[in-house]
Design a protein around this motif. Sequence first.
Motif, PDB file in Angstrom:
ATOM      1  N   ILE A 126       9.166  -1.998  10.738  1.00 49.53           N
ATOM      2  CA  ILE A 126       9.466  -0.732  11.389  1.00 49.53           C
ATOM      3  C   ILE A 126       9.415   0.331  10.301  1.00 49.53           C
ATOM      4  O   ILE A 126       9.977   0.150   9.222  1.00 49.53           O
ATOM      5  CB  ILE A 126      10.867  -0.725  12.035  1.00 49.53           C
ATOM      6  N   ALA A 127       8.743   1.433  10.570  1.00 49.17           N
ATOM      7  CA  ALA A 127       8.624   2.496   9.567  1.00 49.17           C
ATOM      8  C   ALA A 127       9.179   3.805  10.102  1.00 49.17           C
ATOM      9  O   ALA A 127       9.094   4.098  11.301  1.00 49.17           O
ATOM     10  CB  ALA A 127       7.163   2.688   9.167  1.00 49.17           C
ATOM     11  N   SER A 128       9.726   4.579   9.195  1.00 51.14           N
ATOM     12  CA  SER A 128      10.035   5.965   9.506  1.00 51.14           C
ATOM     13  C   SER A 128       8.729   6.734   9.639  1.00 51.14           C
ATOM     14  O   SER A 128       7.758   6.479   8.915  1.00 51.14           O
ATOM     15  CB  SER A 128      10.875   6.573   8.374  1.00 51.14           C
ATOM     16  N   GLU A 129       8.698   7.668  10.569  1.00 50.20           N
ATOM     17  CA  GLU A 129       7.514   8.525  10.681  1.00 50.20           C
ATOM     18  C   GLU A 129       7.292   9.320   9.399  1.00 50.20           C
ATOM     19  O   GLU A 129       6.179   9.766   9.122  1.00 50.20           O
ATOM     20  CB  GLU A 129       7.668   9.465  11.879  1.00 50.20           C
ATOM     21  N   LYS A 130       8.353   9.471   8.595  1.00 50.75           N
ATOM     22  CA  LYS A 130       8.253  10.193   7.332  1.00 50.75           C
ATOM     23  C   LYS A 130       7.736   9.315   6.197  1.00 50.75           C
ATOM     24  O   LYS A 130       7.468   9.820   5.106  1.00 50.75           O
ATOM     25  CB  LYS A 130       9.634  10.745   6.945  1.00 50.75           C
ATOM     26  N   ALA A 131       7.618   8.019   6.436  1.00 50.73           N
ATOM     27  CA  ALA A 131       7.132   7.117   5.380  1.00 50.73           C
ATOM     28  C   ALA A 131       5.707   7.505   4.993  1.00 50.73           C
ATOM     29  O   ALA A 131       4.924   7.983   5.815  1.00 50.73           O
ATOM     30  CB  ALA A 131       7.179   5.673   5.853  1.00 50.73           C
ATOM     31  N   LEU A 132       5.396   7.272   3.724  1.00 49.43           N
ATOM     32  CA  LEU A 132       4.059   7.581   3.215  1.00 49.43           C
ATOM     33  C   LEU A 132       3.534   6.363   2.483  1.00 49.43           C
ATOM     34  O   LEU A 132       4.176   5.848   1.555  1.00 49.43           O
ATOM     35  CB  LEU A 132       4.124   8.781   2.271  1.00 49.43           C
ATOM     36  N   PHE A 133       2.378   5.857   2.908  1.00 50.70           N
ATOM     37  CA  PHE A 133       1.778   4.655   2.361  1.00 50.70           C
ATOM     38  C   PHE A 133       0.548   5.010   1.531  1.00 50.70           C
ATOM     39  O   PHE A 133      -0.137   6.001   1.802  1.00 50.70           O
ATOM     40  CB  PHE A 133       1.340   3.713   3.488  1.00 50.70           C
ATOM     41  N   GLY A 134       0.251   4.158   0.551  1.00 52.58           N
ATOM     42  CA  GLY A 134      -0.972   4.360  -0.204  1.00 52.58           C
ATOM     43  C   GLY A 134      -1.275   3.195  -1.123  1.00 52.58           C
ATOM     44  O   GLY A 134      -0.372   2.447  -1.526  1.00 52.58           O
ATOM     45  N   LEU A 135      -2.544   3.025  -1.431  1.00 53.20           N
ATOM     46  CA  LEU A 135      -3.016   2.026  -2.395  1.00 53.20           C
ATOM     47  C   LEU A 135      -3.647   2.804  -3.550  1.00 53.20           C
ATOM     48  O   LEU A 135      -4.819   3.175  -3.500  1.00 53.20           O
ATOM     49  CB  LEU A 135      -4.024   1.085  -1.731  1.00 53.20           C
ATOM     50  N   SER A 136      -2.856   3.040  -4.559  1.00 51.33           N
ATOM     51  CA  SER A 136      -3.281   3.931  -5.645  1.00 51.33           C
ATOM     52  C   SER A 136      -3.999   3.212  -6.779  1.00 51.33           C
ATOM     53  O   SER A 136      -4.395   3.845  -7.756  1.00 51.33           O
ATOM     54  CB  SER A 136      -2.056   4.664  -6.211  1.00 51.33           C
ATOM     55  N   GLU A 137      -4.191   1.905  -6.661  1.00 47.44           N
ATOM     56  CA  GLU A 137      -4.779   1.136  -7.757  1.00 47.44           C
ATOM     57  C   GLU A 137      -6.131   1.677  -8.207  1.00 47.44           C
ATOM     58  O   GLU A 137      -6.440   1.708  -9.402  1.00 47.44           O
ATOM     59  CB  GLU A 137      -4.907  -0.343  -7.358  1.00 47.44           C
ATOM     60  N   ILE A 138      -6.952   2.112  -7.247  1.00 48.98           N
ATOM     61  CA  ILE A 138      -8.279   2.622  -7.593  1.00 48.98           C
ATOM     62  C   ILE A 138      -8.189   3.826  -8.531  1.00 48.98           C
ATOM     63  O   ILE A 138      -9.095   4.088  -9.326  1.00 48.98           O
ATOM     64  CB  ILE A 138      -9.073   2.985  -6.308  1.00 48.98           C
ATOM     65  N   PHE A 140      -6.200   4.179 -11.038  1.00 46.47           N
ATOM     66  CA  PHE A 140      -6.080   3.812 -12.454  1.00 46.47           C
ATOM     67  C   PHE A 140      -7.018   2.659 -12.798  1.00 46.47           C
ATOM     68  O   PHE A 140      -6.788   1.892 -13.722  1.00 46.47           O
ATOM     69  CB  PHE A 140      -4.630   3.543 -12.882  1.00 46.47           C
ATOM     70  N   GLY A 141      -8.094   2.555 -12.037  1.00 45.17           N
ATOM     71  CA  GLY A 141      -9.223   1.760 -12.466  1.00 45.17           C
ATOM     72  C   GLY A 141      -9.270   0.304 -12.073  1.00 45.17           C
ATOM     73  O   GLY A 141     -10.107  -0.443 -12.571  1.00 45.17           O
ATOM     74  N   ILE A 142      -8.393  -0.134 -11.162  1.00 44.98           N
ATOM     75  CA  ILE A 142      -8.475  -1.507 -10.679  1.00 44.98           C
ATOM     76  C   ILE A 142      -8.459  -1.489  -9.146  1.00 44.98           C
ATOM     77  O   ILE A 142      -8.360  -0.429  -8.528  1.00 44.98           O
ATOM     78  CB  ILE A 142      -7.333  -2.407 -11.210  1.00 44.98           C
ATOM     79  N   PHE A 143      -8.568  -2.653  -8.536  1.00 50.46           N
ATOM     80  CA  PHE A 143      -8.435  -2.782  -7.090  1.00 50.46           C
ATOM     81  C   PHE A 143      -7.068  -3.391  -6.784  1.00 50.46           C
ATOM     82  O   PHE A 143      -6.439  -4.000  -7.656  1.00 50.46           O
ATOM     83  CB  PHE A 143      -9.563  -3.657  -6.521  1.00 50.46           C
ATOM     84  N   PRO A 144      -6.553  -3.256  -5.584  1.00 49.77           N
ATOM     85  CA  PRO A 144      -5.266  -3.852  -5.234  1.00 49.77           C
ATOM     86  C   PRO A 144      -5.326  -5.372  -5.384  1.00 49.77           C
ATOM     87  O   PRO A 144      -6.138  -6.039  -4.734  1.00 49.77           O
ATOM     88  CB  PRO A 144      -5.058  -3.437  -3.775  1.00 49.77           C
ATOM     89  N   ALA A 145      -4.477  -5.916  -6.235  1.00 47.80           N
ATOM     90  CA  ALA A 145      -4.494  -7.350  -6.526  1.00 47.80           C
ATOM     91  C   ALA A 145      -3.132  -7.957  -6.211  1.00 47.80           C
ATOM     92  O   ALA A 145      -2.258  -7.313  -5.630  1.00 47.80           O
ATOM     93  CB  ALA A 145      -4.877  -7.580  -7.991  1.00 47.80           C
ATOM     94  N   GLY A 146      -2.961  -9.216  -6.598  1.00 42.50           N
ATOM     95  CA  GLY A 146      -1.690  -9.894  -6.378  1.00 42.50           C
ATOM     96  C   GLY A 146      -1.357 -10.104  -4.914  1.00 42.50           C
ATOM     97  O   GLY A 146      -0.191 -10.306  -4.558  1.00 42.50           O
ATOM     98  N   GLY A 147      -2.368 -10.043  -4.056  1.00 39.72           N
ATOM     99  CA  GLY A 147      -2.128 -10.203  -2.624  1.00 39.72           C
ATOM    100  C   GLY A 147      -2.213  -8.900  -1.851  1.00 39.72           C
ATOM    101  O   GLY A 147      -2.231  -8.912  -0.617  1.00 39.72           O
ATOM    102  N   ALA A 148      -2.284  -7.753  -2.550  1.00 40.50           N
ATOM    103  CA  ALA A 148      -2.281  -6.462  -1.849  1.00 40.50           C
ATOM    104  C   ALA A 148      -3.545  -6.258  -1.031  1.00 40.50           C
ATOM    105  O   ALA A 148      -3.489  -5.730   0.091  1.00 40.50           O
ATOM    106  CB  ALA A 148      -2.092  -5.322  -2.838  1.00 40.50           C
ATOM    107  N   GLY A 168      -7.860   5.589  -2.436  1.00 43.67           N
ATOM    108  CA  GLY A 168      -6.509   5.864  -2.894  1.00 43.67           C
ATOM    109  C   GLY A 168      -5.796   6.905  -2.052  1.00 43.67           C
ATOM    110  O   GLY A 168      -4.707   7.373  -2.415  1.00 43.67           O
ATOM    111  N   ASP A 169      -6.393   7.304  -0.940  1.00 41.03           N
ATOM    112  CA  ASP A 169      -5.787   8.282  -0.041  1.00 41.03           C
ATOM    113  C   ASP A 169      -4.513   7.703   0.570  1.00 41.03           C
ATOM    114  O   ASP A 169      -4.284   6.490   0.549  1.00 41.03           O
ATOM    115  CB  ASP A 169      -6.788   8.662   1.052  1.00 41.03           C
ATOM    116  N   ARG A 170      -3.707   8.577   1.131  1.00 36.76           N
ATOM    117  CA  ARG A 170      -2.413   8.158   1.688  1.00 36.76           C
ATOM    118  C   ARG A 170      -2.428   8.222   3.211  1.00 36.76           C
ATOM    119  O   ARG A 170      -3.234   8.931   3.803  1.00 36.76           O
ATOM    120  CB  ARG A 170      -1.306   9.060   1.136  1.00 36.76           C
TER     121      ARG A 170
END
Length: 274
Positions: A126-138, A140-148, A168-170
């Motif tokens: 369950i998320a707050s409508e105010k929550a902000l998600f993002g995958l910022s790995e790109i 700083f030069g890598i892809f989402p790892a470790g299961g992301a 890397g957009d949100r």
Amino acid sequence: MTSLETLNLEIDGPRATIELNRPDKKNAMNPQMHRDMNRALDLIEADGNVKAVVATGKGDSFSAGMDLEECFLRPFDDPMEFYRTNKVALDWFMRIKAFPAVTVAKVNGLSFGGGVLLAGLCDLAIASEKALFGLSEINFGIFPAGGATWATAHNLPRKAALYYILTGDRFTGTQAAEYGLVNKAVPHDRLDAETDRLVGMLVNKNPVTLALAKQVYEHNRATDLPAAIDYDQAKLWELSRLTSNEWINVALKQFEKRAYQPGLKTYQRAEVPS
């Protein structure tokens, strides 16, 4: 309440709450938090009565993801230290994915990288409508790892997953619900109540059934129908044995007496012999 160095754990009967507690760092996951998460899961399993585990963050963030300095920069020059530091994280990521109790992410705010991973690994969210998600790995030069990347690919449609991985957009809590990363997005002031409502439904269920239902889902989503039927029939016999045929001897006996309607509510487990 058990206060560990980087998180708080509260076990209240069939419900446990893990609160990530590094608000000054946006609840970024450092090596100590990874150790504390494993410890919290140990305590929940040792309790033996927990049916639902809620994961959330203290303050205005769910989790900003991995602590880049403590997890990556500092140990990088020592390969074994780098391996040990991050193995502790990978261990609990896999562990929470297969945890016997139902896991619920209560996403109260910022959720980047490993925060997206945690929300994706939990069974429900369950998320707050105010929550902000993002995958910022790109960024700083890598892809989402470790299961992301796995969690993103298994929770978002392909085009959406690739868009956020590559740019890397949100995206907002409302968008997360549209994509399927969370079950529902609610106004921020309703987040606690909606999470409590969901957990309230879960804790009335048979815990063995909850655990086996998760196993059947994970197995059957990756197999063909004949193999799926073979597996779920075997699991149904396992369930019957482990619960002394509770679904027949208690639940369906109550239904026979018209004591409840399965389409509307759960049978009364208080009648289960101790």
